[in-house]
Design a protein around this motif. Structure first.
Motif, PDB file in Angstrom:
ATOM      1  N   PHE A  35       0.830  -1.205   0.000  1.00  0.00           N
ATOM      2  CA  PHE A  35       0.000   0.000   0.000  1.00  0.00           C
ATOM      3  C   PHE A  35       0.868   1.259   0.000  1.00  0.00           C
ATOM      4  O   PHE A  35       0.640   2.197  -0.771  1.00  0.00           O
ATOM      5  N   LEU A  36       1.874   1.276   0.868  1.00  0.00           N
ATOM      6  CA  LEU A  36       2.699   2.491   0.983  1.00  0.00           C
ATOM      7  C   LEU A  36       3.452   2.775  -0.313  1.00  0.00           C
ATOM      8  O   LEU A  36       3.578   3.929  -0.733  1.00  0.00           O
ATOM      9  N   GLN A  37       3.934   1.720  -0.947  1.00  0.00           N
ATOM     10  CA  GLN A  37       4.640   1.919  -2.212  1.00  0.00           C
ATOM     11  C   GLN A  37       3.678   2.482  -3.262  1.00  0.00           C
ATOM     12  O   GLN A  37       4.015   3.419  -3.999  1.00  0.00           O
ATOM     13  N   ALA A  38       2.459   1.931  -3.293  1.00  0.00           N
ATOM     14  CA  ALA A  38       1.467   2.407  -4.268  1.00  0.00           C
ATOM     15  C   ALA A  38       1.069   3.852  -3.980  1.00  0.00           C
ATOM     16  O   ALA A  38       0.946   4.674  -4.899  1.00  0.00           O
TER      17      ALA A  38
ATOM     18  N   PHE B 101      -6.565  -0.611  -2.969  1.00  0.00           N
ATOM     19  CA  PHE B 101      -5.838   0.547  -3.514  1.00  0.00           C
ATOM     20  C   PHE B 101      -4.570   0.129  -4.241  1.00  0.00           C
ATOM     21  O   PHE B 101      -4.277   0.612  -5.342  1.00  0.00           O
ATOM     22  N   SER B 102      -3.802  -0.758  -3.642  1.00  0.00           N
ATOM     23  CA  SER B 102      -2.511  -1.101  -4.230  1.00  0.00           C
ATOM     24  C   SER B 102      -2.646  -1.897  -5.518  1.00  0.00           C
ATOM     25  O   SER B 102      -1.668  -2.050  -6.251  1.00  0.00           O
ATOM     26  N   ALA B 103      -3.866  -2.395  -5.804  1.00  0.00           N
ATOM     27  CA  ALA B 103      -4.072  -3.159  -7.040  1.00  0.00           C
ATOM     28  C   ALA B 103      -4.665  -2.285  -8.145  1.00  0.00           C
ATOM     29  O   ALA B 103      -4.882  -2.764  -9.260  1.00  0.00           O
ATOM     30  N   LEU B 104      -4.938  -1.022  -7.870  1.00  0.00           N
ATOM     31  CA  LEU B 104      -5.498  -0.135  -8.889  1.00  0.00           C
ATOM     32  C   LEU B 104      -4.407   0.316  -9.856  1.00  0.00           C
ATOM     33  O   LEU B 104      -3.210   0.247  -9.550  1.00  0.00           O
ATOM     34  N   SER B 105      -4.848   0.826 -10.997  1.00  0.00           N
ATOM     35  CA  SER B 105      -3.880   1.402 -11.933  1.00  0.00           C
ATOM     36  C   SER B 105      -3.383   2.736 -11.375  1.00  0.00           C
ATOM     37  O   SER B 105      -4.047   3.344 -10.516  1.00  0.00           O
ATOM     38  N   PRO B 106      -2.224   3.226 -11.834  1.00  0.00           N
ATOM     39  CA  PRO B 106      -1.709   4.513 -11.331  1.00  0.00           C
ATOM     40  C   PRO B 106      -2.727   5.651 -11.469  1.00  0.00           C
ATOM     41  O   PRO B 106      -2.867   6.475 -10.565  1.00  0.00           O
ATOM     42  N   GLU B 107      -3.450   5.689 -12.575  1.00  0.00           N
ATOM     43  CA  GLU B 107      -4.434   6.759 -12.775  1.00  0.00           C
ATOM     44  C   GLU B 107      -5.570   6.623 -11.763  1.00  0.00           C
ATOM     45  O   GLU B 107      -6.074   7.629 -11.239  1.00  0.00           O
ATOM     46  N   GLN B 108      -5.998   5.391 -11.540  1.00  0.00           N
ATOM     47  CA  GLN B 108      -7.085   5.181 -10.572  1.00  0.00           C
ATOM     48  C   GLN B 108      -6.645   5.584  -9.162  1.00  0.00           C
ATOM     49  O   GLN B 108      -7.417   6.197  -8.416  1.00  0.00           O
ATOM     50  N   ARG B 109      -5.416   5.263  -8.808  1.00  0.00           N
ATOM     51  CA  ARG B 109      -4.925   5.631  -7.459  1.00  0.00           C
ATOM     52  C   ARG B 109      -4.936   7.150  -7.284  1.00  0.00           C
ATOM     53  O   ARG B 109      -5.377   7.666  -6.258  1.00  0.00           O
ATOM     54  N   LEU B 110      -4.456   7.850  -8.286  1.00  0.00           N
ATOM     55  CA  LEU B 110      -4.432   9.306  -8.196  1.00  0.00           C
ATOM     56  C   LEU B 110      -5.854   9.846  -8.071  1.00  0.00           C
ATOM     57  O   LEU B 110      -6.131  10.744  -7.272  1.00  0.00           O
ATOM     58  N   GLY B 111      -6.771   9.255  -8.849  1.00  0.00           N
ATOM     59  CA  GLY B 111      -8.167   9.687  -8.769  1.00  0.00           C
ATOM     60  C   GLY B 111      -8.764   9.444  -7.392  1.00  0.00           C
ATOM     61  O   GLY B 111      -9.490  10.289  -6.850  1.00  0.00           O
ATOM     62  N   VAL B 112      -8.423   8.294  -6.826  1.00  0.00           N
ATOM     63  CA  VAL B 112      -8.938   7.979  -5.477  1.00  0.00           C
ATOM     64  C   VAL B 112      -8.421   9.002  -4.458  1.00  0.00           C
ATOM     65  O   VAL B 112      -9.181   9.533  -3.643  1.00  0.00           O
ATOM     66  N   LEU B 113      -7.141   9.320  -4.540  1.00  0.00           N
ATOM     67  CA  LEU B 113      -6.578  10.290  -3.583  1.00  0.00           C
ATOM     68  C   LEU B 113      -7.195  11.672  -3.783  1.00  0.00           C
ATOM     69  O   LEU B 113      -7.448  12.405  -2.823  1.00  0.00           O
ATOM     70  N   ARG B 114      -7.453  12.023  -5.035  1.00  0.00           N
ATOM     71  CA  ARG B 114      -8.106  13.322  -5.291  1.00  0.00           C
ATOM     72  C   ARG B 114      -9.510  13.342  -4.689  1.00  0.00           C
ATOM     73  O   ARG B 114      -9.966  14.368  -4.199  1.00  0.00           O
ATOM     74  N   ASP B 115     -10.197  12.189  -4.774  1.00  0.00           N
ATOM     75  CA  ASP B 115     -11.539  12.117  -4.159  1.00  0.00           C
ATOM     76  C   ASP B 115     -11.469  12.351  -2.656  1.00  0.00           C
ATOM     77  O   ASP B 115     -12.302  13.038  -2.086  1.00  0.00           O
ATOM     78  N   TRP B 116     -10.472  11.751  -2.018  1.00  0.00           N
ATOM     79  CA  TRP B 116     -10.307  11.959  -0.567  1.00  0.00           C
ATOM     80  C   TRP B 116     -10.029  13.446  -0.281  1.00  0.00           C
ATOM     81  O   TRP B 116     -10.545  14.014   0.664  1.00  0.00           O
ATOM     82  N   GLN B 117      -9.232  14.041  -1.142  1.00  0.00           N
ATOM     83  CA  GLN B 117      -8.854  15.440  -0.919  1.00  0.00           C
ATOM     84  C   GLN B 117     -10.046  16.384  -1.039  1.00  0.00           C
ATOM     85  O   GLN B 117     -10.166  17.358  -0.296  1.00  0.00           O
TER      86      GLN B 117
END
Lengths: 513, 207
Positions: free
Chosen positions: B38-41, B106-122
């Motif tokens: 998770f942390l690496q992702a 989270f760690s299994a998502l694509s890089p774009e999906q991870r960024l989108g998820v973090l933006r949603d949290w923000q």
């Protein structure tokens, strides 16, 4: 229990404790922060047998860590992750020899007279005016060499604050600090490697030891021994640094007990000791803070922000409105936490750090009250606190003023850090949205290390815990000497005031003892 | 029937929470492989390669940094931080990534999906979600910006300071050590330090 014979004037550390032990003293002082150290020194100097107890270990420069997370985990209670419930706010409280003085920015500010006038009238305090305390401020200031931060270690980020204030006609001044020979490293918060900051561990405590004070570190006081109107000492356990594991039992018998464990630990200790000194019901009540909010400003050119006193310029111009403005620096990575965004935009903002200054405001939020209660089977507190809507408006006003100062100083943009508003603002006009924004407490990112009032001073024993000398109402020989005794938040950085009050207490105690 | 549903749910939960994390061979004092993943992702998503900084989040060994941090925290706080990691890893069940497979951890998502998820949290309307992101960012930013190469590139490398000996240095042993470990070499400083103000660049550690 056996008695371990020790020479007077010695410091004991974790490895020195090999079995249960007992000590005797005239006075036992619990807590080695700014107030406890002053009391210990003054009483030892007066010829009394003093034991000073500290839960944390002593730190030397080799023990300081530049990394913000690791440093906080080692020097602060609950690993630096203590916080309030109700309105969430991180609370930074030290656990080390010297207490907060080891890891604060050394700001020494005397509150103006109107603060004490308010204390006197509202809390029935007849002898706590600014004039009453000035001799004690003077004594502490002389001992620590408190002086305005010199120009040659201000650095651009502090001088830009002055420039912005001057452009707007706002009074500002270099901060008085307990520092000798500052080199402008900006490392106050992680421990001064230049050994310039006169934290208690290198100033009052060694001097107290010269007069015979015994300094016992890594001891967790778990109870005050009480009997009617008198207390007989304290007891607790040896505690291992960082892990918090407890081992051998100890007891210090003393004719006088001074609790200077801090605004959170002292009320918890009283509660854990059979609700001691709480006839008024005020122990752990009336909790107040100075919540801080910070604004980041980006300038067109590098300002070498790493150089300069940590917090060396301030404005007291808005104290009557309820806030104080000051500059700030910390470990660069810790300041980067302030940056909004994720992904490439966030990394881009890191690239702006050499051009970034961070200035903050502390607010005198006396309408926002809370409580401190002992957690079940723990000496850590449950802290409930709610930020009052009127105080939130004061904090927003302070952010607005900081934004104006940044643009007046030439910043090309600011990051106000207010939820629901743009992450960046590029002009004074754009920042005007801060003036009338319908802000909610959750929109603010705030933190505080200034904590007050949980054992407040009050002339009426029914409404306060201690009298003007810090003696607990209803007790002959139990004193409190930390910021818990403030009747109200003082609007400025509290270290010098709590030391001045401790100096006064110590003089009074020296006569009684 | 109810029992079968429970068993299926339990298998699903176990598979999602514990299984399928690659063994990287890294040794940690605290972190489990799932937390390392998770942390690496998260590090890769938060700090992508950028011209201003010589290392990306993926290169800065942020799992190693987080492990060192967790190791010095009290147990209760350590547990809370690890719960925060688990929350982000599995909150995609509630707030999924955009596109196909958005419900994966989270760690299994694509890089774009991870960024989108973090933006949603923000940008969440829930203050608690924004707060959780701030907490996660705080841990990782300190490791990333505090990386020696990052600091050097930003001209924010630590100062070179030889601490002068003061009287107190002859009183206190190293933490956890004995008093015979106090160095007696040198004389204590009797007055204020007299070294001149530091000079950016000149007095900073070399990268």
């Amino acid at each position: 229990m056996s008695s371990e014979a020790r020479q007077d004037g010695e410091v004991r550390v974790f490895s020195d404790y090999t079995r249960d032990f007992e000590e005797d003293a005239d006075v036992v002082v619990v807590g080695s922060g700014p107030s406890g150290s002053v009391v210990a020194y003054e009483l030892a100097k007066a010829g009394h047998k003093v034991v000073l107890i500290e839960e944390g270990p002593p730190f030397t420069p080799q023990e300081f860590r530049a990394d913000g997370n690791i440093s906080m985990a080692r020097t602060m209670r609950e690993g630096g992750l203590r916080s309030t419930t109700g309105t969430f706010m991180p609370i930074l409280q030290a656990i080390c020899l010297g207490g907060g003085s080891l890891i604060n920015s050394a700001m020494c500010v005397r509150p103006p007279a109107f603060i004490f006038d308010e204390w006197s009238t509202r809390y029935e305090l007849d002898h706590t005016t600014r004039a009453d305390l000035d001799p004690h401020y003077d004594a502490v200031s002389e001992f620590l060499g408190i002086a305005p931060t010199p120009e040659d270690v201000q650095g651009p980020r502090n001088l830009l604050f002055r420039q912005g204030c001057e452009a707007l006609g706002i009074a500002s001044e270099p901060v008085d600090r307990n520092v000798r020979g500052c080199r402008g490293s900006g490392e106050c918060f992680s421990g001064c490697r230049a050994r310039a900051k006169q934290s208690m561990d290198i100033s009052y405590i060694p001097e107290a030891m010269k007069f015979g004070a015994r300094v016992l570190t890594s001891l967790q006081v778990q109870g005050v021994l009480g009997e009617g109107r008198r207390v007989r000492g304290v007891e607790g356990r040896v505690v291992e640094p960082f892990s918090g594991r407890t081992s051998h039992a100890f007891r210090v018998r003393a004719r006088w007990v001074v609790l200077a464990a801090g605004c959170m630990a002292t009320p918890v200790l009283l509660q854990k000791s059979g609700n001691l000194a709480n006839a008024s019901g005020q122990v752990g009540q009336n909790l107040q803070f100075h919540p801080g909010s910070a604004v980041a400003g980006v300038f067109p050119e590098s300002i070498d922000p790493i150089f300069g006193g940590t917090q060396s310029y301030q404005s007291l111009a808005f104290l009557e409105e309820g806030f104080k403005l000051e500059t700030m620096w910390s470990a660069p990575a810790a300041l980067a936490v302030r940056m909004p965004g994720v992904g490439a935009e966030l990394v881009h903002r890191f690239g702006e750090l050499p051009r970034t200054a961070i200035w903050d405001a502390i607010a005198s939020t006396h309408r926002s009250l809370g409580t401190v209660k002992a957690r079940f089977r723990s000496l850590n507190p449950v802290i409930r606190w709610t930020l009052h809507p009127e105080d939130v408006k004061v904090m927003l006003r302070s952010i607005h003023v900081l934004a104006q100062i940044f643009f007046a100083a030439g910043a090309e943009k600011i990051m106000p850090g207010v939820g629901g508003l743009p992450e960046e603002m590029h002009s004074r006009e754009e920042a005007e949205v801060l003036r009338d924004y319908a802000i909610r407490p959750a929109d603010l990112v705030t933190a505080s290390s200034h904590v007050f009032c949980t054992t407040r001073m009050h002339g009426d024993p029914a409404q306060g815990v201690v009298d003007e000398e810090g003696r607990c109402h209803g007790y002959d020989n139990l004193y409190i000497a930390d910021t818990g005794i403030f009747p109200r938040c003082p609007s400025v950085n509290p270290m010098l005031t709590v030391m001045a009050l401790a100096h006064r207490q110590a003089q009074s105690l020296a006569e009684r003892v | 029937m109810g029992g079968i549903v429970l068993i299926v749910l339990a298998v699903f939960a176990a598979r999602r929470v514990w299984l399928g994390y690659p063994a990287t061979g890294a040794e940690f004092a605290v972190l489990a492989p799932r937390e390392e993943a998770f942390l690496q992702a998260a590090a890769e998503a938060l700090f992508p390669p950028h011209a201003d900084l010589p290392v990306s989040g993926g290169q800065a060994d942020l799992p190693g940094y987080a492990d060192r941090y967790l190791a010095v925290l009290p147990r209760r706080q350590r547990t809370l931080i690890r719960a925060l990691f688990a929350l982000f890893e599995h909150a995609t069940l509630l707030w999924p990534g955009k596109g196909r497979g958005g419900f994966k951890r989270f760690s299994a998502l694509s890089p774009e999906q991870r960024l989108g998820v973090l933006r949603d949290w923000q940008s969440s309307s829930l203050a608690l979600r924004r707060l959780c992101l701030t907490a996660l960012k705080a841990i990782l930013i300190l490791g990333y910006v505090g990386h020696p190469e990052s600091l050097a590139a930003l001209e924010l490398a630590p100062w070179k300071i030889d601490s002068p000996r003061v009287e107190a240095d002859f009183l206190y042993p190293p933490i956890g050590g004995h008093r015979d470990q106090i160095s007696r070499v040198g004389e204590p400083l009797e007055t204020a330090p007299t070294a001149p103000p530091l000079v950016p660049g000149l007095d900073q550690e070399a990268p």
